[in-house]
Design a protein around this motif. Structure first.
Motif, PDB file in Angstrom:
ATOM      1  N   GLN A   1     117.714  -7.482 -31.986  1.00 50.06           N
ATOM      2  CA  GLN A   1     116.595  -6.550 -32.194  1.00 50.06           C
ATOM      3  C   GLN A   1     117.037  -5.176 -31.701  1.00 50.06           C
ATOM      4  O   GLN A   1     117.558  -5.044 -30.597  1.00 50.06           O
ATOM      5  CB  GLN A   1     115.315  -7.032 -31.516  1.00 50.06           C
ATOM      6  CG  GLN A   1     115.382  -7.176 -30.024  1.00 50.06           C
ATOM      7  CD  GLN A   1     114.103  -7.757 -29.445  1.00 50.06           C
ATOM      8  OE1 GLN A   1     113.626  -8.809 -29.859  1.00 50.06           O
ATOM      9  NE2 GLN A   1     113.532  -7.083 -28.472  1.00 50.06           N
TER      10      GLN A   1
ATOM     11  N   ILE B   1     115.805  -7.226 -41.400  1.00 51.59           N
ATOM     12  CA  ILE B   1     114.530  -6.587 -41.740  1.00 51.59           C
ATOM     13  C   ILE B   1     114.577  -5.178 -41.157  1.00 51.59           C
ATOM     14  O   ILE B   1     114.796  -5.012 -39.953  1.00 51.59           O
ATOM     15  CB  ILE B   1     113.339  -7.386 -41.178  1.00 51.59           C
ATOM     16  CG1 ILE B   1     113.279  -8.776 -41.828  1.00 51.59           C
ATOM     17  CG2 ILE B   1     112.026  -6.630 -41.395  1.00 51.59           C
ATOM     18  CD1 ILE B   1     112.265  -9.713 -41.196  1.00 51.59           C
TER      19      ILE B   1
ATOM     20  N   THR C   1     112.968  -1.937 -39.840  1.00 52.91           N
ATOM     21  CA  THR C   1     111.674  -1.580 -39.262  1.00 52.91           C
ATOM     22  C   THR C   1     111.540  -0.062 -39.136  1.00 52.91           C
ATOM     23  O   THR C   1     112.541   0.644 -38.963  1.00 52.91           O
ATOM     24  CB  THR C   1     111.512  -2.241 -37.876  1.00 52.91           C
ATOM     25  OG1 THR C   1     112.622  -1.881 -37.057  1.00 52.91           O
ATOM     26  CG2 THR C   1     111.455  -3.746 -38.002  1.00 52.91           C
ATOM     27  N   GLU C   2     110.299   0.411 -39.219  1.00 53.50           N
ATOM     28  CA  GLU C   2     110.062   1.853 -39.113  1.00 53.50           C
ATOM     29  C   GLU C   2     108.641   2.109 -38.651  1.00 53.50           C
ATOM     30  O   GLU C   2     107.736   1.325 -38.916  1.00 53.50           O
ATOM     31  CB  GLU C   2     110.313   2.543 -40.462  1.00 53.50           C
ATOM     32  CG  GLU C   2     109.457   2.030 -41.601  1.00 53.50           C
ATOM     33  CD  GLU C   2     109.657   2.822 -42.895  1.00 53.50           C
ATOM     34  OE1 GLU C   2     110.771   3.316 -43.145  1.00 53.50           O
ATOM     35  OE2 GLU C   2     108.687   2.941 -43.652  1.00 53.50           O
ATOM     36  N   ASN C   3     108.475   3.218 -37.925  1.00 53.49           N
ATOM     37  CA  ASN C   3     107.153   3.623 -37.470  1.00 53.49           C
ATOM     38  C   ASN C   3     107.117   5.149 -37.451  1.00 53.49           C
ATOM     39  O   ASN C   3     107.602   5.787 -36.510  1.00 53.49           O
ATOM     40  CB  ASN C   3     106.873   3.047 -36.067  1.00 53.49           C
ATOM     41  CG  ASN C   3     105.452   3.280 -35.627  1.00 53.49           C
ATOM     42  OD1 ASN C   3     104.780   4.195 -36.126  1.00 53.49           O
ATOM     43  ND2 ASN C   3     104.974   2.464 -34.699  1.00 53.49           N
TER      44      ASN C   3
ATOM     45  N   GLU D   1     109.939   6.061 -34.579  1.00 56.95           N
ATOM     46  CA  GLU D   1     110.892   5.017 -34.206  1.00 56.95           C
ATOM     47  C   GLU D   1     111.314   4.249 -35.458  1.00 56.95           C
ATOM     48  O   GLU D   1     110.570   4.147 -36.428  1.00 56.95           O
ATOM     49  CB  GLU D   1     110.262   4.025 -33.228  1.00 56.95           C
ATOM     50  CG  GLU D   1     110.007   4.595 -31.847  1.00 56.95           C
ATOM     51  CD  GLU D   1     109.290   3.592 -30.960  1.00 56.95           C
ATOM     52  OE1 GLU D   1     109.884   3.130 -29.990  1.00 56.95           O
ATOM     53  OE2 GLU D   1     108.120   3.282 -31.258  1.00 56.95           O
TER      54      GLU D   1
ATOM     55  N   ILE E   1     115.673  -5.906 -37.278  1.00 56.02           N
ATOM     56  CA  ILE E   1     115.725  -7.272 -36.771  1.00 56.02           C
ATOM     57  C   ILE E   1     116.765  -7.991 -37.629  1.00 56.02           C
ATOM     58  O   ILE E   1     116.654  -7.979 -38.857  1.00 56.02           O
ATOM     59  CB  ILE E   1     114.361  -7.977 -36.944  1.00 56.02           C
ATOM     60  CG1 ILE E   1     113.228  -7.174 -36.294  1.00 56.02           C
ATOM     61  CG2 ILE E   1     114.433  -9.407 -36.430  1.00 56.02           C
ATOM     62  CD1 ILE E   1     113.299  -7.085 -34.810  1.00 56.02           C
TER      63      ILE E   1
ATOM     64  N   LYS F   1     119.069  -5.667 -28.148  1.00 58.70           N
ATOM     65  CA  LYS F   1     119.158  -6.934 -27.415  1.00 58.70           C
ATOM     66  C   LYS F   1     119.570  -8.054 -28.355  1.00 58.70           C
ATOM     67  O   LYS F   1     119.158  -8.077 -29.525  1.00 58.70           O
ATOM     68  CB  LYS F   1     117.808  -7.291 -26.796  1.00 58.70           C
ATOM     69  CG  LYS F   1     117.420  -6.421 -25.624  1.00 58.70           C
ATOM     70  CD  LYS F   1     116.175  -6.935 -24.926  1.00 58.70           C
ATOM     71  CE  LYS F   1     115.841  -6.050 -23.734  1.00 58.70           C
ATOM     72  NZ  LYS F   1     114.691  -6.553 -22.974  1.00 58.70           N
TER      73      LYS F   1
ATOM     74  N   MET G   1     105.866  -6.226 -38.490  1.00 59.25           N
ATOM     75  CA  MET G   1     106.606  -7.026 -37.518  1.00 59.25           C
ATOM     76  C   MET G   1     106.065  -6.781 -36.114  1.00 59.25           C
ATOM     77  O   MET G   1     105.655  -5.666 -35.794  1.00 59.25           O
ATOM     78  CB  MET G   1     108.076  -6.594 -37.460  1.00 59.25           C
ATOM     79  CG  MET G   1     108.826  -6.579 -38.751  1.00 59.25           C
ATOM     80  SD  MET G   1     109.003  -8.207 -39.469  1.00 59.25           S
ATOM     81  CE  MET G   1     109.809  -9.100 -38.135  1.00 59.25           C
TER      82      MET G   1
ATOM     83  N   GLN H   1     107.810  -7.280 -32.261  1.00 56.79           N
ATOM     84  CA  GLN H   1     108.909  -7.760 -31.415  1.00 56.79           C
ATOM     85  C   GLN H   1     108.444  -7.729 -29.970  1.00 56.79           C
ATOM     86  O   GLN H   1     107.892  -6.726 -29.504  1.00 56.79           O
ATOM     87  CB  GLN H   1     110.197  -6.950 -31.634  1.00 56.79           C
ATOM     88  CG  GLN H   1     110.102  -5.490 -31.310  1.00 56.79           C
ATOM     89  CD  GLN H   1     111.383  -4.732 -31.681  1.00 56.79           C
ATOM     90  OE1 GLN H   1     111.847  -4.771 -32.809  1.00 56.79           O
ATOM     91  NE2 GLN H   1     111.947  -4.028 -30.712  1.00 56.79           N
TER      92      GLN H   1
ATOM     93  N   ASN I   1     107.612  -6.064 -23.032  1.00 52.51           N
ATOM     94  CA  ASN I   1     108.028  -5.110 -24.056  1.00 52.51           C
ATOM     95  C   ASN I   1     107.483  -5.598 -25.390  1.00 52.51           C
ATOM     96  O   ASN I   1     107.881  -6.657 -25.874  1.00 52.51           O
ATOM     97  CB  ASN I   1     109.567  -5.051 -24.146  1.00 52.51           C
ATOM     98  CG  ASN I   1     110.205  -4.644 -22.843  1.00 52.51           C
ATOM     99  OD1 ASN I   1     109.770  -3.685 -22.218  1.00 52.51           O
ATOM    100  ND2 ASN I   1     111.232  -5.368 -22.419  1.00 52.51           N
TER     101      ASN I   1
ATOM    102  N   LYS J   1     106.359  -4.221 -29.367  1.00 47.59           N
ATOM    103  CA  LYS J   1     106.269  -3.137 -30.341  1.00 47.59           C
ATOM    104  C   LYS J   1     105.889  -3.689 -31.699  1.00 47.59           C
ATOM    105  O   LYS J   1     106.314  -4.790 -32.080  1.00 47.59           O
ATOM    106  CB  LYS J   1     107.624  -2.423 -30.463  1.00 47.59           C
ATOM    107  CG  LYS J   1     107.975  -1.564 -29.269  1.00 47.59           C
ATOM    108  CD  LYS J   1     109.220  -0.722 -29.528  1.00 47.59           C
ATOM    109  CE  LYS J   1     109.504   0.168 -28.313  1.00 47.59           C
ATOM    110  NZ  LYS J   1     110.647   1.056 -28.529  1.00 47.59           N
ATOM    111  N   ILE J   2     105.118  -2.880 -32.426  1.00 46.14           N
ATOM    112  CA  ILE J   2     104.743  -3.216 -33.800  1.00 46.14           C
ATOM    113  C   ILE J   2     105.434  -2.224 -34.726  1.00 46.14           C
ATOM    114  O   ILE J   2     105.422  -1.012 -34.471  1.00 46.14           O
ATOM    115  CB  ILE J   2     103.215  -3.168 -33.968  1.00 46.14           C
ATOM    116  CG1 ILE J   2     102.568  -4.296 -33.153  1.00 46.14           C
ATOM    117  CG2 ILE J   2     102.839  -3.276 -35.444  1.00 46.14           C
ATOM    118  CD1 ILE J   2     101.056  -4.210 -33.070  1.00 46.14           C
ATOM    119  N   PHE J   3     106.038  -2.732 -35.781  1.00 42.92           N
ATOM    120  CA  PHE J   3     106.727  -1.880 -36.749  1.00 42.92           C
ATOM    121  C   PHE J   3     106.294  -2.198 -38.175  1.00 42.92           C
ATOM    122  O   PHE J   3     106.063  -3.369 -38.513  1.00 42.92           O
ATOM    123  CB  PHE J   3     108.249  -2.104 -36.682  1.00 42.92           C
ATOM    124  CG  PHE J   3     108.926  -1.421 -35.531  1.00 42.92           C
ATOM    125  CD1 PHE J   3     109.176  -0.067 -35.572  1.00 42.92           C
ATOM    126  CD2 PHE J   3     109.315  -2.135 -34.416  1.00 42.92           C
ATOM    127  CE1 PHE J   3     109.809   0.578 -34.517  1.00 42.92           C
ATOM    128  CE2 PHE J   3     109.949  -1.511 -33.350  1.00 42.92           C
ATOM    129  CZ  PHE J   3     110.195  -0.145 -33.399  1.00 42.92           C
TER     130      PHE J   3
END
Lengths: 102, 102
Positions: A6, A40, A42-44, A49, A53, A84, B4, B6, B82, B84-86
């Motif tokens: 991740q 996958i 991911t974006e925000n 950010e 994954i 991680k 997602m 995490q 920790n 987070k939503i993406f």
């Protein structure tokens, strides 16, 4: 045994379709990485950010990719990366339909 | 649109089969959560960390689950999480065979 990576980091865009246009060649190259199974993206755009994954076939291939990817992101001007690597609890993941078959 | 989550946190075990025995009922209950699609259970006995990668059907269902899950983890004695939503970049994820179909 499969391992997850991740990764997330601060990025001021592009997001969405513009991000897809900018990184489609990079995505194709990721398919060729040793031990790679899937990613996958991911974006925000609200928190600026992005990340990914990943499923890899082994701990070694996951570690090798994450090392390379950190350096690549640094080259993109992104020095701080949350990254991680985790093992997978297969029994619990099977109960929850987690897509870990390669 | 799918989102997602995490999540990871410090945990001194159990890991592996013992973790699976301890949390199989919890895993079954997660299948019933609103908007839930799948979860991959992550663990790292070397760093004493565990967590999960989840796919939910919507941002709202992901947010609702993460709020509940933070409180549940706090009840388990894990106050620092920790989480987070993406959103997902669908085009790039399709190139990399990411399993985001529900």
């Amino acid at each position: 045994m499969a391992y997850m990576i991740q990764v997330d980091f601060k990025m001021n865009g592009p997001f969405g379709d513009e991000m897809a246009d900018a990184f489609s060649d990079l995505a194709k190259s990721i398919n060729e990485e040793e031990g790679f199974v899937w990613k996958i993206w991911t974006e925000n755009a609200e928190t600026n950010e992005a990340g990914g994954i990943y499923l890899f076939e082994s701990k070694e291939s996951a570690e090798k990719y994450l090392d390379m990817h950190r350096k690549r992101l640094e080259g993109f001007g992104i020095p701080e990366v949350n990254g991680k690597i985790f093992g997978i609890n297969t029994k619990l993941t099977e109960i929850n339909k987690g897509p870990i078959k390669s």
